[in-house]
Design an enzyme around this catalytic site. Structure first.
Site, PDB file in Angstrom:
ATOM      1  N   GLY A  12       0.818  -1.211   0.000  1.00 28.08           N
ATOM      2  CA  GLY A  12       0.000   0.000   0.000  1.00 28.08           C
ATOM      3  C   GLY A  12       0.853   1.262   0.000  1.00 28.08           C
ATOM      4  O   GLY A  12       0.591   2.207  -0.755  1.00 28.08           O
ATOM      5  N   ALA A 127       9.194  -5.145  -1.471  1.00 25.91           N
ATOM      6  CA  ALA A 127       8.986  -3.947  -0.658  1.00 25.91           C
ATOM      7  C   ALA A 127       8.982  -4.316   0.815  1.00 25.91           C
ATOM      8  O   ALA A 127       8.515  -5.397   1.190  1.00 25.91           O
ATOM      9  CB  ALA A 127       7.676  -3.262  -1.034  1.00 25.91           C
ATOM     10  N   LYS A 181       1.433 -15.999 -11.082  1.00 33.41           N
ATOM     11  CA  LYS A 181       1.911 -15.480  -9.803  1.00 33.41           C
ATOM     12  C   LYS A 181       1.672 -16.476  -8.681  1.00 33.41           C
ATOM     13  O   LYS A 181       2.468 -16.600  -7.749  1.00 33.41           O
ATOM     14  CB  LYS A 181       1.224 -14.151  -9.489  1.00 33.41           C
ATOM     15  CG  LYS A 181       1.706 -13.504  -8.172  1.00 33.41           C
ATOM     16  CD  LYS A 181       3.167 -13.138  -8.226  1.00 33.41           C
ATOM     17  CE  LYS A 181       3.727 -12.704  -6.877  1.00 33.41           C
ATOM     18  NZ  LYS A 181       3.038 -11.546  -6.288  1.00 33.41           N
ATOM     19  N   ASN A 185       4.339 -17.702  -5.919  1.00 35.53           N
ATOM     20  CA  ASN A 185       4.061 -17.576  -4.491  1.00 35.53           C
ATOM     21  C   ASN A 185       4.137 -18.916  -3.775  1.00 35.53           C
ATOM     22  O   ASN A 185       4.657 -19.017  -2.664  1.00 35.53           O
ATOM     23  CB  ASN A 185       2.667 -16.980  -4.285  1.00 35.53           C
ATOM     24  CG  ASN A 185       2.630 -15.489  -4.512  1.00 35.53           C
ATOM     25  OD1 ASN A 185       3.620 -14.797  -4.337  1.00 35.53           O
ATOM     26  ND2 ASN A 185       1.480 -14.970  -4.906  1.00 35.53           N
ATOM     27  N   ASN A 199      14.872 -14.329  -0.760  1.00 41.00           N
ATOM     28  CA  ASN A 199      14.444 -15.020  -1.977  1.00 41.00           C
ATOM     29  C   ASN A 199      15.613 -15.570  -2.789  1.00 41.00           C
ATOM     30  O   ASN A 199      15.523 -16.652  -3.371  1.00 41.00           O
ATOM     31  CB  ASN A 199      13.616 -14.075  -2.853  1.00 41.00           C
ATOM     32  CG  ASN A 199      12.292 -13.685  -2.208  1.00 41.00           C
ATOM     33  OD1 ASN A 199      11.904 -14.232  -1.184  1.00 41.00           O
ATOM     34  ND2 ASN A 199      11.608 -12.731  -2.805  1.00 41.00           N
ATOM     35  N   SER A 248       6.735 -12.018   1.607  1.00 41.91           N
ATOM     36  CA  SER A 248       5.663 -11.537   2.472  1.00 41.91           C
ATOM     37  C   SER A 248       5.324 -12.557   3.548  1.00 41.91           C
ATOM     38  O   SER A 248       5.023 -12.195   4.684  1.00 41.91           O
ATOM     39  CB  SER A 248       4.419 -11.204   1.641  1.00 41.91           C
ATOM     40  OG  SER A 248       3.961 -12.350   0.939  1.00 41.91           O
TER      41      SER A 248
END
Length: 299
Positions: A12, A127, A181, A185, A199, A248
């Site tokens: 966000g 991010a 995706k 994931n 990663n 994440s």
């Protein structure tokens, strides 16, 4: 054009920082405290050695009226239930909504949303939220978007408008885009979360790399991919581009938050069950993540 972003986590804040260069952006936060921090400091974007300040307005989610031309939903999959409930309570339904969630388990929740244009997307950027108003852009990728239902005209206009400041790629068909995706994931997130590595370690360590290959074999068997080599190359590309990023799911585990394992591995296990097949390695990863969650999650 006014853009509303629901959720002030890493994604966000990342979107707010870049989109504010083109649009009038308002971020809706879960807490009044974070909204106050953003209004005081704006959003600080860190990329490499550079820092830029993005002028962004922030409000608590309770003040969301859905009046923006575009609403971007950037919360975790398991937080969508309350957001969708809030949608039904708005004075008028937002005309254009873009959902940015991992996995594909959330797609079945979208059919009951009565809006003109409903879009879905997958984010390939790395991010990290450093504090309530600061986000670090660790890995530059792209955001893939497609129409779930409605007219593609608005989405194409949006992609074109931000093309010079933030990479977004329009796709004609949402399912193949989301599936691509999902595969990444399902392979990267649980492995990095359990191994507690960045990663890049999945392709640098030959033993982890072998596990990655084994997982891919299970996934291709259940999804019946026609050209699996392209999907494999996509996963490796993400690992390279986000080499120094923590997934994440790993960040959720470290913060003792719920993960999106049900939307990612849970979706694949449901598909396997429908076909009467077994995915022993993915099932093991699923239960390991659920076991870690059960040790103590702080919402």
């Amino acid at each position: 054009m006014r853009v509303g972003i629901i959720g002030a986590g890493s994604i966000g804040l990342l979107f707010a920082a870049y989109l504010s260069r083109v649009f009038d952006v308002t971020v809706y936060t879960r807490s009044q405290e974070q909204a106050a921090e953003i209004n005081q400091h704006n959003v600080l974007l860190q990329s490499g050695t550079e820092e830029t300040i993005a002028k962004v307005k922030a409000l608590p989610i309770a003040d969301w009226q859905g009046s923006e031309a575009l609403t971007i939903i950037a919360v975790k999959q398991y937080q969508l239930f309350s957001i969708i409930e809030r949608l039904s309570q708005l004075p008028s339904m937002p005309e254009n909504i873009l959902f940015l969630q991992n996995g594909m388990g959330h797609l079945k929740l979208l059919d009951d949303i009565n809006t003109s244009n409903l879009f879905v997307g997958s984010v390939e950027h790395g991010a990290l939220k450093e504090n309530p108003y600061t986000v670090r852009h660790n890995g530059i990728g792209t955001t893939n978007v497609a129409v779930y239902k409605g007219d593609p005209g608005f989405l194409k206009m949006f992609v074109l408008a931000v093309s010079n400041v933030f990479p977004i790629t329009f796709h004609e068909e949402y399912f193949a885009m989301m599936e691509k995706k999902l595969i990444a994931n399902a392979m990267i997130n649980p492995l990095t979360a359990i191994l507690q590595v960045n990663n890049g370690a999945l392709i640098d360590n030959p033993f982890y790399y072998k596990v990655l290959q084994n997982l891919f074999s299970e996934i291709t068997a259940i999804l019946n991919l026609e050209h699996p080599e392209g999907y494999w190359e996509h996963v490796i590309k993400i690992c390279k581009k986000t080499r120094d990023n923590r997934s994440s799911m790993l960040k959720d585990i470290e913060a003792k938050r719920l993960t999106e394992v049900d939307a990612i591995l849970g979706y694949l296990l449901e598909e396997a069950n429908k076909q009467g097949k077994k995915l022993p390695q993915l099932e093991t990863l699923y239960y390991l993540i659920k076991g870690i969650e059960s040790q103590g999650v702080v919402i």
